[in-house]
Motif scaffolding. Sequence first.
Motif, PDB file in Angstrom:
ATOM      1  N   UNK A  37       0.033  -2.054  13.625  1.00  0.00           N
ATOM      2  CA  UNK A  37       0.922  -3.150  14.000  1.00  0.00           C
ATOM      3  C   UNK A  37       1.584  -3.726  12.765  1.00  0.00           C
ATOM      4  N   UNK A  38       1.712  -5.050  12.735  1.00  0.00           N
ATOM      5  CA  UNK A  38       2.259  -5.702  11.544  1.00  0.00           C
ATOM      6  C   UNK A  38       1.200  -6.544  10.834  1.00  0.00           C
ATOM      7  N   UNK A  39      -0.090  -6.232  11.108  1.00  0.00           N
ATOM      8  CA  UNK A  39      -1.154  -7.079  10.562  1.00  0.00           C
ATOM      9  C   UNK A  39      -2.093  -6.353   9.601  1.00  0.00           C
ATOM     10  N   UNK A  40      -1.929  -5.044   9.412  1.00  0.00           N
ATOM     11  CA  UNK A  40      -2.853  -4.320   8.553  1.00  0.00           C
ATOM     12  C   UNK A  40      -2.174  -3.076   7.985  1.00  0.00           C
ATOM     13  N   UNK A  41      -2.373  -2.829   6.702  1.00  0.00           N
ATOM     14  CA  UNK A  41      -1.860  -1.628   6.047  1.00  0.00           C
ATOM     15  C   UNK A  41      -2.991  -0.976   5.270  1.00  0.00           C
TER      16      UNK A  41
END
Length: 73
Positions: A15-19
Amino acid sequence: MKKKPKEVIAITLTGNCEAYIENYRGIVSYDENKISIQGNHVVLNICGCDLEVDFYSQESMKIKGKIKRLEYV
């Protein structure tokens, strides 16, 4: 699945919460709005808010927070 070359930064986003980052050389700079990561031939900027390095080792790291964009410099 093809094996990634070691000289290329590999990024897996949840998503946009973890890389999840692999094959990096080091952290150039770090604050809550931008984390800059040195690759072999590029700097990767992860921009967002409330960013933090959840863990890191010589091989990989995980960044958490609200990720808004990735920049290759």
